[in-house]
Design a protein around this motif. Sequence first.
Motif, PDB file in Angstrom:
ATOM      1  N   GLY A 116      22.480  28.262  38.874  1.00 19.51           N
ATOM      2  CA  GLY A 116      21.856  29.582  38.868  1.00 19.51           C
ATOM      3  C   GLY A 116      22.888  30.676  38.644  1.00 19.51           C
ATOM      4  N   GLY A 117      22.395  31.897  38.447  1.00 21.20           N
ATOM      5  CA  GLY A 117      23.299  33.011  38.250  1.00 21.20           C
ATOM      6  C   GLY A 117      22.598  34.210  37.687  1.00 21.20           C
ATOM      7  N   LEU A 118      23.391  35.146  37.207  1.00 15.53           N
ATOM      8  CA  LEU A 118      22.883  36.381  36.620  1.00 15.53           C
ATOM      9  C   LEU A 118      23.044  36.317  35.114  1.00 15.53           C
ATOM     10  CD1 LEU A 118      21.949  39.367  36.832  1.00 15.53           C
ATOM     11  CD2 LEU A 118      24.378  39.962  37.112  1.00 15.53           C
ATOM     12  N   VAL A 119      21.987  36.628  34.397  1.00 10.85           N
ATOM     13  CA  VAL A 119      22.022  36.580  32.939  1.00 10.85           C
ATOM     14  C   VAL A 119      21.179  37.727  32.396  1.00 10.85           C
ATOM     15  CG1 VAL A 119      20.046  35.004  32.790  1.00 10.85           C
ATOM     16  CG2 VAL A 119      21.741  35.043  30.949  1.00 10.85           C
ATOM     17  N   GLN A 120      21.520  38.195  31.225  1.00 14.58           N
ATOM     18  CA  GLN A 120      20.727  39.239  30.588  1.00 14.58           C
ATOM     19  C   GLN A 120      19.484  38.641  29.956  1.00 14.58           C
ATOM     20  OE1 GLN A 120      23.376  41.299  27.862  1.00 14.58           O
ATOM     21  NE2 GLN A 120      23.812  42.855  29.406  1.00 14.58           N
ATOM     22  N   GLY A 138      18.977  35.604  27.368  1.00 19.00           N
ATOM     23  CA  GLY A 138      20.042  34.622  27.556  1.00 19.00           C
ATOM     24  C   GLY A 138      19.523  33.286  28.039  1.00 19.00           C
ATOM     25  N   SER A 139      20.469  32.403  28.348  1.00 20.55           N
ATOM     26  CA  SER A 139      20.136  31.039  28.747  1.00 20.55           C
ATOM     27  C   SER A 139      20.908  30.646  30.005  1.00 20.55           C
ATOM     28  CB  SER A 139      20.498  30.046  27.638  1.00 20.55           C
ATOM     29  OG  SER A 139      19.766  30.306  26.466  1.00 20.55           O
ATOM     30  N   LEU A 140      20.304  29.756  30.756  1.00 15.28           N
ATOM     31  CA  LEU A 140      20.958  29.105  31.884  1.00 15.28           C
ATOM     32  C   LEU A 140      20.506  27.659  31.914  1.00 15.28           C
ATOM     33  CD1 LEU A 140      20.602  31.639  34.868  1.00 15.28           C
ATOM     34  CD2 LEU A 140      22.738  30.922  33.774  1.00 15.28           C
ATOM     35  N   ARG A 141      21.345  26.832  32.509  1.00 14.33           N
ATOM     36  CA  ARG A 141      20.979  25.434  32.698  1.00 14.33           C
ATOM     37  C   ARG A 141      21.125  25.098  34.169  1.00 14.33           C
ATOM     38  NH1 ARG A 141      20.339  21.047  29.368  1.00 14.33           N
ATOM     39  NH2 ARG A 141      20.739  18.978  30.251  1.00 14.33           N
ATOM     40  N   LEU A 142      20.006  24.751  34.780  1.00 15.76           N
ATOM     41  CA  LEU A 142      20.005  24.330  36.169  1.00 15.76           C
ATOM     42  C   LEU A 142      20.126  22.816  36.252  1.00 15.76           C
ATOM     43  CD1 LEU A 142      17.116  26.522  37.643  1.00 15.76           C
ATOM     44  CD2 LEU A 142      19.526  27.113  37.289  1.00 15.76           C
ATOM     45  N   SER A 143      20.825  22.372  37.268  1.00 14.52           N
ATOM     46  CA  SER A 143      20.925  20.939  37.519  1.00 14.52           C
ATOM     47  C   SER A 143      20.531  20.647  38.957  1.00 14.52           C
ATOM     48  CB  SER A 143      22.349  20.441  37.269  1.00 14.52           C
ATOM     49  OG  SER A 143      22.676  20.535  35.910  1.00 14.52           O
ATOM     50  N   CYS A 144      20.018  19.461  39.151  1.00 18.94           N
ATOM     51  CA  CYS A 144      19.645  19.007  40.485  1.00 18.94           C
ATOM     52  C   CYS A 144      20.220  17.610  40.653  1.00 18.94           C
ATOM     53  CB  CYS A 144      18.142  19.005  40.644  1.00 18.94           C
ATOM     54  SG  CYS A 144      17.550  18.330  42.202  1.00 18.94           S
ATOM     55  N   ALA A 145      21.104  17.460  41.602  1.00 21.26           N
ATOM     56  CA  ALA A 145      21.722  16.167  41.887  1.00 21.26           C
ATOM     57  C   ALA A 145      21.036  15.535  43.087  1.00 21.26           C
ATOM     58  CB  ALA A 145      23.206  16.345  42.156  1.00 21.26           C
ATOM     59  N   ALA A 146      20.654  14.296  42.934  1.00 16.07           N
ATOM     60  CA  ALA A 146      19.937  13.592  43.993  1.00 16.07           C
ATOM     61  C   ALA A 146      20.790  12.493  44.590  1.00 16.07           C
ATOM     62  CB  ALA A 146      18.644  13.009  43.451  1.00 16.07           C
ATOM     63  N   ASN A 158      15.880  28.914  28.218  1.00 15.39           N
ATOM     64  CA  ASN A 158      16.259  29.782  27.104  1.00 15.39           C
ATOM     65  C   ASN A 158      15.334  30.988  27.051  1.00 15.39           C
ATOM     66  OD1 ASN A 158      18.218  27.865  26.325  1.00 15.39           O
ATOM     67  ND2 ASN A 158      16.733  26.791  25.037  1.00 15.39           N
ATOM     68  N   SER A 159      15.758  31.992  26.309  1.00 15.79           N
ATOM     69  CA  SER A 159      14.947  33.203  26.126  1.00 15.79           C
ATOM     70  C   SER A 159      14.456  33.742  27.459  1.00 15.79           C
ATOM     71  CB  SER A 159      13.764  32.900  25.197  1.00 15.79           C
ATOM     72  OG  SER A 159      14.220  32.433  23.952  1.00 15.79           O
ATOM     73  N   LEU A 160      15.357  33.847  28.389  1.00 10.78           N
ATOM     74  CA  LEU A 160      14.985  34.268  29.730  1.00 10.78           C
ATOM     75  C   LEU A 160      14.476  35.697  29.764  1.00 10.78           C
ATOM     76  CD1 LEU A 160      17.822  32.470  31.638  1.00 10.78           C
ATOM     77  CD2 LEU A 160      15.396  32.231  32.159  1.00 10.78           C
ATOM     78  N   LYS A 161      13.523  35.913  30.650  1.00  8.03           N
ATOM     79  CA  LYS A 161      12.899  37.229  30.812  1.00  8.03           C
ATOM     80  C   LYS A 161      13.118  37.714  32.250  1.00  8.03           C
ATOM     81  CE  LYS A 161       9.140  35.787  27.721  1.00  8.03           C
ATOM     82  NZ  LYS A 161       7.664  35.612  27.600  1.00  8.03           N
ATOM     83  N   PRO A 162      13.061  39.006  32.463  1.00  3.03           N
ATOM     84  CA  PRO A 162      13.201  39.506  33.842  1.00  3.03           C
ATOM     85  C   PRO A 162      12.195  38.874  34.808  1.00  3.03           C
ATOM     86  CG  PRO A 162      13.447  41.311  32.310  1.00  3.03           C
ATOM     87  CD  PRO A 162      13.045  40.112  31.493  1.00  3.03           C
ATOM     88  N   VAL A 215      18.202  32.601  40.356  1.00  5.96           N
ATOM     89  CA  VAL A 215      18.297  32.994  38.950  1.00  5.96           C
ATOM     90  C   VAL A 215      17.867  34.454  38.859  1.00  5.96           C
ATOM     91  CG1 VAL A 215      17.347  32.676  36.643  1.00  5.96           C
ATOM     92  CG2 VAL A 215      17.927  30.687  38.047  1.00  5.96           C
ATOM     93  N   THR A 216      18.732  35.277  38.314  1.00  7.01           N
ATOM     94  CA  THR A 216      18.422  36.693  38.154  1.00  7.01           C
ATOM     95  C   THR A 216      18.589  37.063  36.688  1.00  7.01           C
ATOM     96  OG1 THR A 216      19.223  37.166  40.388  1.00  7.01           O
ATOM     97  CG2 THR A 216      18.969  39.026  38.884  1.00  7.01           C
ATOM     98  N   VAL A 217      17.533  37.616  36.117  1.00  9.31           N
ATOM     99  CA  VAL A 217      17.547  38.016  34.718  1.00  9.31           C
ATOM    100  C   VAL A 217      17.441  39.538  34.662  1.00  9.31           C
ATOM    101  CG1 VAL A 217      16.509  37.718  32.453  1.00  9.31           C
ATOM    102  CG2 VAL A 217      16.406  35.856  34.127  1.00  9.31           C
TER     103      VAL A 217
END
Length: 125
Positions: A9-13, A16-24, A84-88, A121-123
Motif C-alpha cells: 500500500g501507499g500514496l499514489v496520484q 497511477g498504479s500500485l501492486r498489493l501482495s498478501c503473504a500467507a 491500475n488507473s487508480l482513482k481517489p 491505499v491513498t489516491v
Amino acid sequence: QVQLVESGGGLVQAGGSLRLSCAASGRTFSDYAMGWFRQAPGKEREFVVAIMWSGGSTRYADSIKGRFTISRDNAKNTVSLQMNSLKPEDTAVYYCAAGFIVGRIGIRENDYYYWGQGTQVTVSS
C-alpha cells in the motif's frame, strides 16, 4: 490456522498504479479461496475481487473491473492485486482474506475465515 500479511500500500496520484501482495502462512494455502476487500473512511467494508483456490476463476466488483487484476502463486503462498488507473475513490484500507469455499467464488465477508491486518491505499487527486 492461516496468517495473512498484506504489503504494497501507499500514496499514489490518480491514474497511477500500485501492486498489493498478501503473504500467507500456516495451513495449505492452495486449499483456500482468496479475496480482497476494502474499507473507505466512514463506509462499510466492501468486496473488491476474489480468486478460487486453483486460480482458474475470478470475480471482480464492477467498480474496479478492467483496472484491477488478481493473481495467485500457490507455490509461493502469495496472492497479488495489481491496481491500475487508480482513482481517489479507491482510497481505502485493503484487506486480504482466505476462506475454504467449494464450488463458487466468495464475495461476502462471511465466506472468509482469515483476514490480514490491512494495508492503506491513498489516491490523491
